[in-house]
Design a protein around this motif. Structure first.
Motif, PDB file in Angstrom:
ATOM      1  N   MET A  46      17.586  15.714 -29.078  1.00  0.00           N
ATOM      2  CA  MET A  46      16.991  16.952 -29.520  1.00  0.00           C
ATOM      3  C   MET A  46      17.517  18.100 -28.654  1.00  0.00           C
ATOM      4  N   TYR A  47      17.922  19.157 -29.270  1.00  0.00           N
ATOM      5  CA  TYR A  47      18.428  20.322 -28.560  1.00  0.00           C
ATOM      6  C   TYR A  47      17.411  21.456 -28.618  1.00  0.00           C
ATOM      7  N   ILE A  48      17.433  22.303 -27.608  1.00  0.00           N
ATOM      8  CA  ILE A  48      16.515  23.431 -27.516  1.00  0.00           C
ATOM      9  C   ILE A  48      16.927  24.508 -28.518  1.00  0.00           C
ATOM     10  N   SER A  49      15.969  24.966 -29.293  1.00  0.00           N
ATOM     11  CA  SER A  49      16.251  25.988 -30.312  1.00  0.00           C
ATOM     12  C   SER A  49      15.940  27.387 -29.759  1.00  0.00           C
ATOM     13  N   SER A  50      16.431  28.400 -30.434  1.00  0.00           N
ATOM     14  CA  SER A  50      16.122  29.777 -30.034  1.00  0.00           C
ATOM     15  C   SER A  50      14.631  30.057 -30.227  1.00  0.00           C
ATOM     16  N   LYS A  51      14.003  29.402 -31.196  1.00  0.00           N
ATOM     17  CA  LYS A  51      12.565  29.548 -31.397  1.00  0.00           C
ATOM     18  C   LYS A  51      11.801  29.031 -30.179  1.00  0.00           C
ATOM     19  N   GLN A  52      12.244  27.910 -29.636  1.00  0.00           N
ATOM     20  CA  GLN A  52      11.600  27.361 -28.445  1.00  0.00           C
ATOM     21  C   GLN A  52      11.822  28.274 -27.231  1.00  0.00           C
ATOM     22  N   LYS A  53      13.020  28.829 -27.099  1.00  0.00           N
ATOM     23  CA  LYS A  53      13.294  29.753 -25.995  1.00  0.00           C
ATOM     24  C   LYS A  53      12.407  30.980 -26.098  1.00  0.00           C
ATOM     25  N   ASN A  54      12.239  31.521 -27.305  1.00  0.00           N
ATOM     26  CA  ASN A  54      11.368  32.676 -27.509  1.00  0.00           C
ATOM     27  C   ASN A  54       9.916  32.349 -27.184  1.00  0.00           C
ATOM     28  N   LEU A  55       9.484  31.142 -27.516  1.00  0.00           N
ATOM     29  CA  LEU A  55       8.125  30.718 -27.203  1.00  0.00           C
ATOM     30  C   LEU A  55       7.925  30.651 -25.681  1.00  0.00           C
ATOM     31  N   LEU A  56       8.905  30.132 -24.962  1.00  0.00           N
ATOM     32  CA  LEU A  56       8.826  30.091 -23.499  1.00  0.00           C
ATOM     33  C   LEU A  56       8.675  31.504 -22.939  1.00  0.00           C
ATOM     34  N   LEU A  57       9.460  32.446 -23.437  1.00  0.00           N
ATOM     35  CA  LEU A  57       9.374  33.821 -22.953  1.00  0.00           C
ATOM     36  C   LEU A  57       8.008  34.445 -23.262  1.00  0.00           C
ATOM     37  N   LYS A  58       7.424  34.117 -24.412  1.00  0.00           N
ATOM     38  CA  LYS A  58       6.083  34.603 -24.739  1.00  0.00           C
ATOM     39  C   LYS A  58       5.044  34.025 -23.784  1.00  0.00           C
ATOM     40  N   MET A  59       5.185  32.750 -23.436  1.00  0.00           N
ATOM     41  CA  MET A  59       4.253  32.130 -22.503  1.00  0.00           C
ATOM     42  C   MET A  59       4.370  32.775 -21.125  1.00  0.00           C
ATOM     43  N   ILE A  60       5.596  33.023 -20.686  1.00  0.00           N
ATOM     44  CA  ILE A  60       5.802  33.671 -19.386  1.00  0.00           C
ATOM     45  C   ILE A  60       5.246  35.090 -19.419  1.00  0.00           C
ATOM     46  N   ASP A  61       5.445  35.784 -20.525  1.00  0.00           N
ATOM     47  CA  ASP A  61       4.924  37.144 -20.658  1.00  0.00           C
ATOM     48  C   ASP A  61       3.397  37.158 -20.565  1.00  0.00           C
ATOM     49  N   ALA A  62       2.757  36.099 -21.035  1.00  0.00           N
ATOM     50  CA  ALA A  62       1.297  36.019 -20.993  1.00  0.00           C
ATOM     51  C   ALA A  62       0.764  35.944 -19.566  1.00  0.00           C
ATOM     52  N   ILE A  63       1.588  35.533 -18.619  1.00  0.00           N
ATOM     53  CA  ILE A  63       1.164  35.468 -17.219  1.00  0.00           C
ATOM     54  C   ILE A  63       1.917  36.487 -16.361  1.00  0.00           C
ATOM     55  N   ALA A  64       2.358  37.566 -16.972  1.00  0.00           N
ATOM     56  CA  ALA A  64       3.158  38.580 -16.278  1.00  0.00           C
ATOM     57  C   ALA A  64       2.445  39.177 -15.067  1.00  0.00           C
ATOM     58  N   LEU A  65       1.134  39.183 -15.078  1.00  0.00           N
ATOM     59  CA  LEU A  65       0.387  39.744 -13.951  1.00  0.00           C
ATOM     60  C   LEU A  65       0.511  38.915 -12.677  1.00  0.00           C
ATOM     61  N   ARG A  66       1.042  37.708 -12.772  1.00  0.00           N
ATOM     62  CA  ARG A  66       1.157  36.839 -11.596  1.00  0.00           C
ATOM     63  C   ARG A  66       2.245  37.286 -10.637  1.00  0.00           C
ATOM     64  N   GLY A  67       3.219  38.049 -11.103  1.00  0.00           N
ATOM     65  CA  GLY A  67       4.275  38.477 -10.198  1.00  0.00           C
ATOM     66  C   GLY A  67       5.332  39.287 -10.893  1.00  0.00           C
ATOM     67  N   GLU A  68       6.246  39.810 -10.099  1.00  0.00           N
ATOM     68  CA  GLU A  68       7.262  40.712 -10.642  1.00  0.00           C
ATOM     69  C   GLU A  68       8.551  40.018 -11.050  1.00  0.00           C
ATOM     70  N   VAL A  69       8.685  38.739 -10.807  1.00  0.00           N
ATOM     71  CA  VAL A  69       9.946  38.045 -11.063  1.00  0.00           C
ATOM     72  C   VAL A  69       9.762  36.997 -12.164  1.00  0.00           C
ATOM     73  N   THR A  70      10.579  37.102 -13.200  1.00  0.00           N
ATOM     74  CA  THR A  70      10.620  36.089 -14.251  1.00  0.00           C
ATOM     75  C   THR A  70      11.870  35.258 -14.044  1.00  0.00           C
ATOM     76  N   GLU A  71      11.698  33.946 -13.954  1.00  0.00           N
ATOM     77  CA  GLU A  71      12.836  33.050 -13.777  1.00  0.00           C
ATOM     78  C   GLU A  71      12.786  31.978 -14.855  1.00  0.00           C
ATOM     79  N   THR A  72      13.910  31.741 -15.477  1.00  0.00           N
ATOM     80  CA  THR A  72      13.985  30.710 -16.510  1.00  0.00           C
ATOM     81  C   THR A  72      15.211  29.842 -16.289  1.00  0.00           C
ATOM     82  N   TYR A  73      15.134  28.653 -16.859  1.00  0.00           N
ATOM     83  CA  TYR A  73      16.264  27.728 -16.841  1.00  0.00           C
ATOM     84  C   TYR A  73      16.294  27.051 -18.193  1.00  0.00           C
ATOM     85  N   SER A  74      17.485  26.899 -18.739  1.00  0.00           N
ATOM     86  CA  SER A  74      17.600  26.134 -19.976  1.00  0.00           C
ATOM     87  C   SER A  74      18.918  25.383 -19.986  1.00  0.00           C
ATOM     88  N   SER A  75      18.857  24.215 -20.551  1.00  0.00           N
ATOM     89  CA  SER A  75      20.050  23.420 -20.819  1.00  0.00           C
ATOM     90  C   SER A  75      19.949  23.011 -22.286  1.00  0.00           C
TER      91      SER A  75
END
Length: 80
Positions: free
Chosen positions: A1-30
């Motif tokens: 199974m490969y990671i889709s752009s829909k899944q990547k967008n969902l990850l970014l939405k989840m990270i955005d939901a906790i944006a108050l936790r800090g100023e740095v967003t870090e992601t990794y994808s393969s």
């Protein structure tokens, strides 16, 4: 199974939901893995990049916490 752009967008939405936790967003994808974090960078702001990989590069951790005695245990954890 490969990671889709829909899944990547969902990850970014989840990270955005906790944006108050800090100023740095870090992601990794393969082709098969997605990981992300939102955090503060307090110590070693320039080179403290996540995820943190082991020496072999086959495992990693995304960590949002603080190790208070890191200076004491650093030399026993890393071979430099």
């Amino acid at each position: 199974m490969y990671i889709s752009s829909k899944q990547k967008n969902l990850l970014l939405k989840m990270i955005d939901a906790i944006a108050l936790r800090g100023e740095v967003t870090e992601t990794y994808s393969s082709q098969t893995v997605l990981a992300g974090n939102q955090r503060l960078k307090i110590i070693d702001r320039e080179s403290a990049i996540q995820p943190i990989f082991n020496q072999v590069g086959d495992k990693f951790i995304v960590f949002n916490g603080e190790i208070f005695n890191f200076q004491e245990i650093k030399s026993s954890l890393f071979v430099e």
